[in-house]
Design a protein around this motif. Structure first.
Motif, PDB file in Angstrom:
ATOM      1  N   GLN A   1       0.833  -1.206   0.000  1.00 31.58           N
ATOM      2  CA  GLN A   1       0.000   0.000   0.000  1.00 31.58           C
ATOM      3  C   GLN A   1       0.861   1.247   0.000  1.00 31.58           C
ATOM      4  O   GLN A   1       0.591   2.216  -0.720  1.00 31.58           O
ATOM      5  N   GLU A   2       1.900   1.223   0.827  1.00 30.55           N
ATOM      6  CA  GLU A   2       2.786   2.386   0.908  1.00 30.55           C
ATOM      7  C   GLU A   2       3.567   2.573  -0.386  1.00 30.55           C
ATOM      8  O   GLU A   2       3.764   3.706  -0.839  1.00 30.55           O
ATOM      9  N   VAL A   3       3.978   1.483  -0.992  1.00 26.41           N
ATOM     10  CA  VAL A   3       4.759   1.555  -2.228  1.00 26.41           C
ATOM     11  C   VAL A   3       3.937   2.149  -3.372  1.00 26.41           C
ATOM     12  O   VAL A   3       4.401   3.020  -4.106  1.00 26.41           O
ATOM     13  N   ALA A   4       2.694   1.665  -3.514  1.00 30.11           N
ATOM     14  CA  ALA A   4       1.897   2.012  -4.696  1.00 30.11           C
ATOM     15  C   ALA A   4       0.792   3.015  -4.416  1.00 30.11           C
ATOM     16  O   ALA A   4       0.025   3.358  -5.318  1.00 30.11           O
ATOM     17  N   GLY A   5       0.702   3.511  -3.178  1.00 30.92           N
ATOM     18  CA  GLY A   5      -0.330   4.486  -2.855  1.00 30.92           C
ATOM     19  C   GLY A   5      -1.735   3.924  -2.888  1.00 30.92           C
ATOM     20  O   GLY A   5      -2.689   4.624  -3.244  1.00 30.92           O
ATOM     21  N   LEU A   6      -1.882   2.656  -2.516  1.00 29.52           N
ATOM     22  CA  LEU A   6      -3.195   2.016  -2.508  1.00 29.52           C
ATOM     23  C   LEU A   6      -3.837   2.129  -1.129  1.00 29.52           C
ATOM     24  O   LEU A   6      -3.155   2.379  -0.127  1.00 29.52           O
TER      25      LEU A   6
END
Length: 224
Positions: A170-175
């Motif tokens: 989530q943090e990596v891809a802004g999900l």
């Protein structure tokens, strides 16, 4: 602890969620083992010797007898070391535990990878919808503190990917997938699970893994 004279090895990669399952089970049962670290992207001679079929980790080796596939390994560990059982004794509940663990492998883990690393917007939206549906099934299934009741068991261990790795992605891809707003029971479960003493000692450092996943994601977006 492992009995005197027993040789217990785990071939694995530090960042693998499948390897993490096995480590949690071993630590829960107090089994002493040697972690034989493998290098991502490489197939060591030992790995090819012990898992010539799939050629991947984890591989659990007990007295020179290798076992592959993390869910199979969990069952073997539970049947070999009886303390702190992770599968229910009731046959129906055991069957359900196997069902939901396989569901996590089939419907959550692979779908999460696709949701993060497939960059075509329309396709990603469809995949995220599928993933949200899968997480909703698990949200509905979670009746108590853990899937196993008041103490974590087989499905909880299988779901370590959800608790630890989905927040990284989530943090990596802004999900915005596993949040207290979207899935309150599943989110609270994830916090309780990760804060359990046995689980805490079994988890890898978060920041190095986050940096690895960020690097992969950024290299993909740069080449898009």
């Amino acid at each position: 602890m492992a009995a005197t004279g027993e040789n217990v090895q785990l071939l694995g990669i530090v960042g693998s969620p499948f390897v993490r399952r096995v480590q949690i089970a071993l630590n829960l049962k107090g089994v002493e083992y040697e972690f034989v670290e493998q290098i991502f992207g490489q197939k060591s001679d030992l790995l090819l010797k012990y898992n010539p079929v799939h050629k991947k980790v984890p591989v659990f080796v007990h007295n020179d007898k290798p076992i592959a596939e993390s869910l199979v390994i969990l069952e073997y560990i539970d049947e070999t070391w009886k303390s702190n059982p992770i599968l229910p004794s009731d046959p129906y509940k055991r069957a359900l535990a196997r069902f939901w663990s396989k569901f996590i492998d089939d419907k959550v883990i692979d779908t999460t990878w696709k949701a993060v690393f497939i960059l075509e917007e329309a396709e990603r939206e469809k995949i995220i919808e599928e993933l949200s549906e899968a997480l909703q099934y698990l949200e509905n299934e979670l009746k108590e503190k853990f899937f196993g009741g008041e103490e974590f068991e087989f499905v909880d261990i299988a779901a370590v990917f959800i608790a630890f790795y989905i927040p990284l992605f989530q943090e990596v891809a802004g999900l915005h997938l596993l949040t207290a707003e979207n899935f309150p029971k599943l989110y609270n479960w994830s916090q309780d699970f990760l804060n359990h003493p046995v689980v805490k000692e079994s988890m890898p450092p978060r920041d190095p893994l986050l940096a690895i996943f960020k690097g992969r994601y950024e290299s993909l977006t740069a080449s898009k």
